[in-house]
Write a protein that holds these residues in place. Structure first.
Motif, PDB file in Angstrom:
ATOM      1  N   ARG A  69       0.829  -1.207   0.000  1.00 44.29           N
ATOM      2  CA  ARG A  69       0.000   0.000   0.000  1.00 44.29           C
ATOM      3  C   ARG A  69       0.860   1.252   0.000  1.00 44.29           C
ATOM      4  NH1 ARG A  69      -5.150   2.232   2.982  1.00 44.29           N
ATOM      5  NH2 ARG A  69      -4.372   4.327   3.396  1.00 44.29           N
ATOM      6  N   ARG A 127      -4.203  -5.984   7.318  1.00 44.00           N
ATOM      7  CA  ARG A 127      -3.072  -5.085   7.130  1.00 44.00           C
ATOM      8  C   ARG A 127      -1.843  -5.560   7.888  1.00 44.00           C
ATOM      9  NH1 ARG A 127      -6.539   0.307   8.534  1.00 44.00           N
ATOM     10  NH2 ARG A 127      -7.257   0.755   6.432  1.00 44.00           N
ATOM     11  N   VAL A 128      -0.692  -5.277   7.310  1.00 44.11           N
ATOM     12  CA  VAL A 128       0.575  -5.518   7.996  1.00 44.11           C
ATOM     13  C   VAL A 128       1.386  -4.234   7.898  1.00 44.11           C
ATOM     14  CG1 VAL A 128       2.699  -6.855   8.061  1.00 44.11           C
ATOM     15  CG2 VAL A 128       0.566  -7.974   7.413  1.00 44.11           C
ATOM     16  N   LEU A 152       1.377  -2.997   4.149  1.00 45.57           N
ATOM     17  CA  LEU A 152       0.804  -3.981   3.231  1.00 45.57           C
ATOM     18  C   LEU A 152      -0.667  -4.147   3.563  1.00 45.57           C
ATOM     19  CD1 LEU A 152       3.501  -6.795   3.633  1.00 45.57           C
ATOM     20  CD2 LEU A 152       3.607  -4.791   2.144  1.00 45.57           C
ATOM     21  N   GLU A 153      -1.449  -4.552   2.568  1.00 47.04           N
ATOM     22  CA  GLU A 153      -2.826  -4.917   2.890  1.00 47.04           C
ATOM     23  C   GLU A 153      -3.276  -6.094   2.053  1.00 47.04           C
ATOM     24  OE1 GLU A 153      -4.921  -1.268   2.466  1.00 47.04           O
ATOM     25  OE2 GLU A 153      -5.042  -1.396   0.305  1.00 47.04           O
TER      26      GLU A 153
END
Lengths: 345, 535
Positions: free
Chosen positions: B215, B240-241, B225-226
């Motif tokens: 993202r 999400r991360v 990240l997603e």
């Protein structure tokens, strides 16, 4: 004086001022550039890493212009600067200007808050210590100042986090904000406090503030230690002047003498002290930024230097240099307002 | 204020500061439930382009955000399994590999994944020729021939032709590397700038099909990240991360204890000790493809004596260092292949034996030892290892002067082979024994002007015999025989090499108790975050 000579004079002053400015920048850049090129770190390594085949290393070295003589490299760089191009950082692959635009506001928030605390608390404390010279207040201030000056900020930061964040839960932890806000807060200027306030995102604002308060207090404490000592000595100097004796003889209240008369005069040199301490904080405090995971300018420049990322280092140097020059100018202006004798008739 | 005494001012200020601090509401001490927050050092991530990414967290997340033809199995992260490929085969002459893609797979953009994307992505890596390109170009691909060597043969099929009949295990292992990720050709080319194949754009952007998607990446700050809802397989449990850059181990620990992060990836041994004692925290560990070693430059006449080389191996207190400086983060490994790679060995014959070392030094003509310098990165665990070695070596009369330096500074000197002794580590480039055999046991040209400069070259170790053995091993198509060949190379290496192999790195993550399914992968890009969930 006729208007034309006055205009001519003003132009000459401005001209010589600009000349000095240009020379200062050029010298600053030259020294930084040479240091960057003689440190035993190969800048190509930052681009291609340790694993790249020799042919690739040679190609990149050529592309980066590192095979040219150092004066030629410097000339190319200066020409680029003149066009307003600070180049691209090797490490982040971003234009240096973009990186600095992001890192600097973070540092600026911290430094401004730190200086407000440092000067706002340091000046009154210094005055107080000067008035009660030799009394317990003065002695306590001396110890507090010495502590702030000699204890590593790194350790203070960790202890502060341990106490106020981990144990007491009074303040936010490392980083500029809680993770939850990473998604919701969009920044325009990079000054997140300002942006969130303008957008009316008050819970984000509170969160940002809670993260800022500890590192800012810490930086404030260190500059407080310095500012209060300087205030004390300037004040002692003023308080021994004859006009103070005269004021006392006139029957003015002690508070009026201290705050209106003595401090007003002590303020003149104090402005320089505060400005320089602010400039020092604006450079970014590497250790504070490390402990608090604060993505500021100090970390950016240090990291760049360790990787021989010269575009980033030089870009950072220009910014830091400009801050010093700018704040010096500002304190000159303040001098003139504070001290009527320096004003031109 | 003019009428208040200085004392009153002090009281006022103190009171204000106190009120300010008290007025702040306490933080919620947990992260959102569908978000995993990881603290890591992000400063070695310089790009998000699979054709260039090599190090750091950026390389790590490639396993989550991109797919490739083959990838490491989730269950056994050292075993390649089909990813985008449905099946693959090798021609009888051992040179042509045919891949058939799974049908119906989509990129995060919604575009279908085709053989055209797969072939183009591999060609692009060769044409861009960035650092990791050699992982593919070692099969004989060049800018000029890659269009013929890697070809689309149908909507979902492609072939790849190598210049020699390499061991299939070698070729397939290399195709699991990040450089072989499959990119969304349409999306990348839509952002092409002056024929750069989307290079400038992809540095900070994303065009993949993995279970998570990128993202946002802010250098040295955060990687977000997603979930990719277009993913063909089991969707990521987490929405999400977020990776946050936290450099300091102590700071990471505080954040973890407080619950402001879920995972800490950079804890030092003493902080791991502390974390192990806390009930609501846990740790997970995996031996990584990374080894620590001491290099002895053969340009130094003393170190060039075979007896001296062996003596040094008897002068390290392996178990003492393993129990202290390397506690939690390393195990003794005296071979160049880390455990888990094909052909790795557990034969660790050396221990601290000063008498034996002294005898060997006397035999070499140094009964009273000698003086020598050692370059060391000024960070842990390098420094600790160096200091421990300095002490034990002194007992045999070897007087080591430690020269500390910043990482890149030490590396620059090493690459110019101007050191005497040096403590360093080496990470595998891809999950195949050839990566380390190629650098520790191969040195085709020991001249200063050599084209390739492996670690054996950096320590000026001239080994035509071993080089031949390593070259043969990479062509051995029988995997069992191939493993045996690497074992033999390492037997010879243990005895004679100018490398004092020390430890294999153990990756350790500290987690909050409610994090489930987090497992560090042994190789870059095999820590699969899409399997993680939070209770």
């Amino acid at each position: 004086m006729n208007p034309r000579t006055r205009l001519f004079r003003a132009a000459r002053t401005t001209g010589s001022f600009l000349g000095v400015l240009l020379l200062t920048y050029l010298g600053l850049l030259a020294v930084t550039f040479v240091i960057g090129r003689v440190i035993p770190i190969d800048p190509v390594l930052s681009v291609v890493g340790d694993r790249a085949p020799e042919a690739l290393v040679a190609r990149v070295r050529e592309e980066m212009g590192l095979n040219k003589p150092i004066w030629e490299q410097f000339w190319i760089y200066i020409c680029k600067i003149a066009r307003g191009d600070l180049g691209v950082s090797l490490l982040t692959s971003n234009p240096v200007l973009k990186d600095i635009k992001r890192a600097f506001p973070a540092t600026m928030e911290l430094a401004t808050a730190g200086t407000i605390i440092g000067a706002g608390v340091g000046v009154p404390l210094g005055v107080w210590a000067a008035v009660r010279k030799g009394k317990w207040v003065d002695q306590t201030m001396r110890v507090v100042g010495l502590f702030g000056y000699s204890v590593p900020i790194f350790w203070l930061g960790l202890m502060g986090l341990l106490l106020f964040y981990a144990k007491l839960d009074w303040v936010g932890g490392p980083g500029r904000m809680d993770v939850a806000y990473e998604y919701t807060l969009t920044s325009v200027s990079g000054l997140l406090l300002l942006d969130s306030a303008r957008a009316g995102q008050w819970d984000a604002f509170r969160n940002l503030l809670s993260h800022l308060v500890l590192p800012a207090t810490l930086l404030g404490y260190v500059s407080l230690a310095y500012i209060s000592r300087m205030t004390r000595s300037f004040m002692l100097n003023e308080l021994s002047q004859e006009y103070v004796v005269a004021a006392r003889a006139k029957g003015l209240s002690e508070a009026r003498i201290i705050w209106r008369h003595a401090l007003r005069n002590a303020m003149v040199p104090l402005v320089t002290v505060i400005a320089l301490s602010y400039a020092g904080l604006l450079e970014g405090s590497v250790l504070t930024e490390t402990v608090f995971a604060w993505p500021g300018l100090g970390l950016y420049i240090t990291n760049a230097l360790q990787n021989a990322d010269m575009n980033a280092v030089l870009g950072g140097t220009i910014v830091v240099g400009s801050i010093f020059i700018g704040l010096n100018l500002l304190s000159d202006v303040l001098y003139r307002t504070l001290d009527p004798r320096t004003r031109e008739r | 204020m003019t009428n208040s005494s200085p004392l009153a001012v002090g009281r006022l200020l103190g009171g204000t500061a106190f009120a300010l601090v008290l007025g702040l509401t306490p933080m919620a001490a947990s992260t959102p439930k569908d978000t995993l927050v990881i603290a890591d050092k992000l400063d070695s991530s310089i790009t998000m382009d699979p054709a260039e990414v090599f190090e750091g967290t950026a390389a790590e997340v490639m396993g989550d955000i991109y797919d490739r033809l083959v990838r490491f199995s989730e269950k056994d992260p050292a075993k390649p399994v089909n990813d985008l490929a449905q099946a693959w085969s090798v021609s009888p002459d051992g040179k042509t590999y045919s891949f058939e893609l799974k049908p119906g797979i989509k990129f995060a953009s919604g575009n279908p994944v085709t053989a055209e994307d797969a072939a183009w992505s591999l060609q692009r890596a060769i044409i861009l020729d960035k650092s990791p390109a050699f992982i593919l170009s070692q099969f004989g691909f060049t800018k000029d021939n890659v269009a013929q060597m890697i070809k689309q043969t149908g909507p979902l099929s492609l072939t790849m032709t190598t210049d020699k009949n390499y061991a299939p295990s070698f070729v397939i292992n290399c195709l699991t590397a990040n450089v072989a990720c499959v990119l969304d050709k349409k999306v990348v080319l839509a952002h092409e700038d002056k024929g750069d194949l989307g290079y400038a754009w992809l540095k900070t952007n994303y065009a993949g099909s993995g279970p998570l998607k990128l993202r946002e990446w802010r250098t040295n700050e955060v990687i977000m990240l997603e979930r990719n809802d277009n993913y063909y397989g089991r969707k990521s449990i987490l929405g999400r991360v977020i990776f946050r850059h936290v450099n300091e181990s102590a700071t990471q620990r505080l954040l973890l204890e407080k619950g402001d992060i879920d995972v800490a990836l950079g804890l030092a041994p003493q902080d791991l000790d502390a974390v192990a004692k806390e009930k609501e925290l846990k740790t997970t560990a995996t031996p990584l493809g990374s080894v620590f070693y001491i290099g002895l430059n053969q340009k130094n006449p003393a170190l060039a004596k075979p007896e001296v080389r062996e003596a040094m191996k008897w002068l390290v207190d392996y178990s003492a260092i393993a129990g202290t400086i390397m506690n939690h983060i390393g195990v003794v490994q005296q071979n160049f292949l880390p455990n888990g790679l094909l052909g790795s060995s557990n034969v660790n014959p050396y221990k601290l034996d000063v008498a034996k070392a002294k005898a060997l030094l006397a035999k070499a003509g140094y009964p009273n030892g000698f003086k020598v310098t050692m370059d060391v990165r000024s960070s842990q665990p390098y420094q600790g290892i160096a200091e421990a070695f300095q002490q034990t070596a002194k007992r045999a009369g070897v007087d080591i002067e430690i020269l500390p330096g910043d990482g890149k500074q030490v590396l620059t000197k090493y690459r110019a082979r101007k050191h005497d002794i040096l403590v360093y580590n080496w990470d595998v480039d891809y999950w195949d024994p050839h990566t380390n055999a190629d650098t520790f046991a191969r040195n085709p040209d020991n001249a200063d002007t050599a084209k390739s400069k492996p670690l054996a070259w950096r320590n000026a170790w001239d080994i035509p015999g071993l080089t031949k053995l390593a070259d043969a091993a990479v062509l051995e198509r029988d995997t069992k025989k191939r493993a045996e060949m690497y074992k033999n190379i390492q037997t010879e290496f243990r005895k004679n090499s100018p490398f004092v192999m020390l430890f294999q790195t153990i990756g350790v993550a500290a987690l909050r108790g409610n994090v489930e399914g987090f497992k560090l992968g042994p190789s870059t890009g095999s820590t699969y975050l899409f399997n993680v969930s939070k209770r």
